[in-house]
Design a protein around this motif. Structure first.
Motif: not given
Lengths: 111, 114
Positions: A33, A35, A92, B35, B90, B100-103, B105-106
């Motif tokens: 990914q 970001y 991952i 994190y 975070l 895919y564990n797409e995060q 975030f705050g």
């Protein structure tokens, strides 16, 4: 040892220029990914790539996942000041479920 | 849909104290991850909670702990603070069964330890 190495660490360019940032590893990732994080905010997901050789486009941003799923690149065409931020790649590892992040590339685009 | 919220946004503590940070995930998200972000080490995974159970844990000392409540809200606690704990913490939430564990975030909590 950093599993994901990002380069360059810092990039300062003028508006309108093109640029490429890289994310490399010696390990295979099942998915990767990208970001973008702006000052004072958390990272925001741009894209997920999962297939070796995959290319995804998001307006002026082009993301590529390496054939061997060990590396990725982000190319920005005609950069704009709004592209300024910290670009993070995260993957991952095959067989795992948690994300491993690179340290990021800090991009500054000046008008 | 409201995003991930974290409180407080800024915190100043002294060495030896303890601190509790709070995170409210996106509605419907049951996985919450924490994190630590520092200029030197980047983003490092602390732990992940799912349905009130710790599912994964990073390589941090036992002074770092967390929990998740039945409404998916999560807290993390750091005891006996050290100067090196100064960082942006975070919280991120993700969909259940998301491959895919797409995060998401705050904005983070900026912790300064003096």
């Amino acid at each position: 040892t950093q599993l994901l190495e990002q380069s360059p660490q810092f990039l300062s360019i003028q508006e309108g220029e093109n640029l490429t940032v890289y994310c490399n590893s010696s390990s295979v990732f099942s998915s990767l990914q990208w970001y973008r994080q702006e000052p004072g905010e958390g990272p925001v997901l741009l894209v997920t790539v999962v297939t070796g050789g995959e290319v995804k486009k998001l307006k002026r941003l082009t993301f590529q996942f390496g054939d061997a799923r060990k590396d990725s690149s982000l190319h920005i065409t005609a950069a704009q000041p709004g592209d300024t931020g910290l670009y993070l790649c995260a993957g991952i590892l095959s067989g795992y479920s948690t994300l491993t992040f690179g340290k990021g590339t800090m991009l500054l685009v000046s008008p | 849909k409201a995003g991930v919220t974290q409180t407080p946004r800024y915190l100043i503590k002294t060495r030896g104290q303890q601190v509790t940070l709070s995170c409210s995930p996106i509605s419907g998200h049951r996985s919450v991850s924490w994190y630590q972000q520092t200029p030197g080490q980047g983003l490092q995974f602390l732990f992940e909670y799912f349905s009130e159970t710790q599912r994964n844990k990073g390589n941090f000392p036992g002074r770092f702990s967390g929990r998740q409540f039945s409404n998916s809200r999560s807290e993390m606690n750091v005891s006996t603070l050290e100067l090196g704990d100064s960082a942006l913490y975070l919280c991120a939430s993700s969909f259940e069964r998301e491959q895919y564990n797409e995060q998401f975030f705050g904005p983070g909590t900026r912790l300064t330890v003096l």
